[in-house]
Write an enzyme that holds these catalytic residues in place. Structure first.
Site, short mmCIF file in Angstrom:
data_model
loop_
_atom_site.label_atom_id
_atom_site.label_comp_id
_atom_site.label_asym_id
_atom_site.label_seq_id
_atom_site.Cartn_x
_atom_site.Cartn_y
_atom_site.Cartn_z
N ARG A 81 0.86 -1.19 0.00
CA ARG A 81 0.00 0.00 0.00
C ARG A 81 0.90 1.23 0.00
O ARG A 81 1.69 1.45 0.92
CB ARG A 81 -0.88 -0.03 1.24
CG ARG A 81 -1.95 1.04 1.28
CD ARG A 81 -2.96 0.74 2.39
NE ARG A 81 -3.91 1.82 2.52
CZ ARG A 81 -4.10 2.53 3.63
NH1 ARG A 81 -3.41 2.26 4.72
NH2 ARG A 81 -4.99 3.49 3.67
N PHE A 100 1.45 10.69 1.80
CA PHE A 100 0.87 10.11 3.00
C PHE A 100 1.85 9.12 3.62
O PHE A 100 2.63 9.47 4.50
CB PHE A 100 -0.48 9.46 2.67
CG PHE A 100 -1.21 8.88 3.86
CD1 PHE A 100 -1.06 9.41 5.13
CD2 PHE A 100 -2.07 7.79 3.68
CE1 PHE A 100 -1.75 8.86 6.22
CE2 PHE A 100 -2.76 7.25 4.77
CZ PHE A 100 -2.59 7.79 6.03
N GLN A 129 3.36 1.38 3.15
CA GLN A 129 3.01 0.34 4.13
C GLN A 129 3.46 -1.04 3.67
O GLN A 129 3.36 -1.38 2.50
CB GLN A 129 1.49 0.34 4.35
CG GLN A 129 1.01 -0.63 5.43
CD GLN A 129 -0.46 -0.42 5.75
OE1 GLN A 129 -1.00 0.67 5.60
NE2 GLN A 129 -1.12 -1.48 6.19
N ASN A 189 -2.64 -0.79 11.85
CA ASN A 189 -3.60 -1.56 12.66
C ASN A 189 -4.99 -1.53 12.04
O ASN A 189 -5.22 -0.84 11.06
CB ASN A 189 -3.61 -1.06 14.12
CG ASN A 189 -4.07 0.38 14.24
OD1 ASN A 189 -4.99 0.82 13.56
ND2 ASN A 189 -3.44 1.14 15.15
N PHE A 240 4.10 1.10 8.74
CA PHE A 240 4.21 2.07 7.66
C PHE A 240 5.26 3.11 8.00
O PHE A 240 5.62 3.28 9.17
CB PHE A 240 2.86 2.72 7.33
CG PHE A 240 2.24 3.51 8.46
CD1 PHE A 240 2.53 4.86 8.64
CD2 PHE A 240 1.36 2.90 9.35
CE1 PHE A 240 1.95 5.59 9.68
CE2 PHE A 240 0.78 3.61 10.39
CZ PHE A 240 1.08 4.97 10.55
N LEU A 247 -2.81 10.87 12.75
CA LEU A 247 -2.56 9.48 13.14
C LEU A 247 -1.99 9.35 14.56
O LEU A 247 -1.88 8.24 15.08
CB LEU A 247 -1.59 8.80 12.16
CG LEU A 247 -2.05 8.73 10.70
CD1 LEU A 247 -1.01 8.00 9.86
CD2 LEU A 247 -3.40 8.06 10.58
N HIS A 279 -1.92 5.33 16.03
CA HIS A 279 -0.93 4.36 15.55
C HIS A 279 0.35 4.53 16.36
O HIS A 279 0.83 5.65 16.53
CB HIS A 279 -0.64 4.58 14.06
CG HIS A 279 -1.82 4.26 13.19
ND1 HIS A 279 -2.03 3.01 12.65
CD2 HIS A 279 -2.86 5.04 12.78
CE1 HIS A 279 -3.15 3.03 11.94
NE2 HIS A 279 -3.67 4.25 12.01
#
Length: 195
Positions: free
Chosen positions: A57, A62, A65, A103, A114, A151, A155
């Site tokens: 991903r 951004f 991952q 997660n 990530f 985030l 995370h």
């Protein structure tokens, strides 16, 4: 506050070198603030769990991952064979270059992680951060370097890129399909841990 990401010269935690087919990413780990996340990541790396796994991903501006051996985005297990709890620290934030646990909601950490790639903090985020509990040093670091403050405390941050942010940017630039999956392989060859 101690903000180890802003004082990397003074940190001597373990080092992880993520060796990809795009180059190496060197990351300082923070076992004091996130002991379970660091133990999980280092032990999985040492047994070759992450070898030949894709970055499945990739979202430019951004994050990138990886960490799922099934390559579906839904797989991967911790060293304890069950999800482990979040470890949130007022010392660590999702600045550009941060290594964080991926997660599926609170306390669902497994093997996926990530690296934050976002270079620019949107101006409209600064006021809400000031109204929230963000310290001025943290806001300044986000303004100067970029990151993903939305985030934070969702995370677990457990490392910070110290070399190879250009490799993170190169990976973020790859062509992806409609599911944010790279069209061509972006592969972790191996993750080396130095304690």
């Amino acid at each position: 506050m101690n903000y180890p990401q802003l004082n990397l010269d003074e940190e001597n935690g373990p080092l992880a070198i993520i060796k990809t087919n795009y180059g190496d990413i060197e990351i300082r780990l923070f076992p004091e603030q996130a002991p379970m996340a660091v133990e999980n990541f280092t032990k999985l790396a040492e047994v070759g769990y992450y070898d030949q796994i894709n970055f499945h991903r990739v979202i430019k501006d951004f994050m990138i991952q990886s960490g799922d051996p099934t390559d579906t985005g839904a797989g991967g297990e911790s060293i304890w064979n069950q999800p482990f709890d979040d470890e949130f620290s007022d010392d660590l934030y999702n600045f550009r270059g941060a290594l964080s646990m991926a997660n599926a909601g609170p306390n669902t950490n497994g093997s996926q992680f990530f690296i934050v790639q976002n270079k620019h903090l949107a101006d409209n985020l600064i006021e809400p951060m000031k109204k929230s509990k963000f310290a001025s040093e943290v806001i300044d670091a986000y303004k100067n370097n970029g990151g993903t403050p939305w985030l934070d405390f969702r995370h677990t941050v457990f490392g910070q890129t110290i070399k190879g942010i250009d490799v993170v940017d190169k990976i973020a630039d790859v062509e992806v399909d409609n599911n944010d999956r790279p069209v061509s392989e972006v592969l972790i060859n191996k993750i080396e841990i130095y304690k």
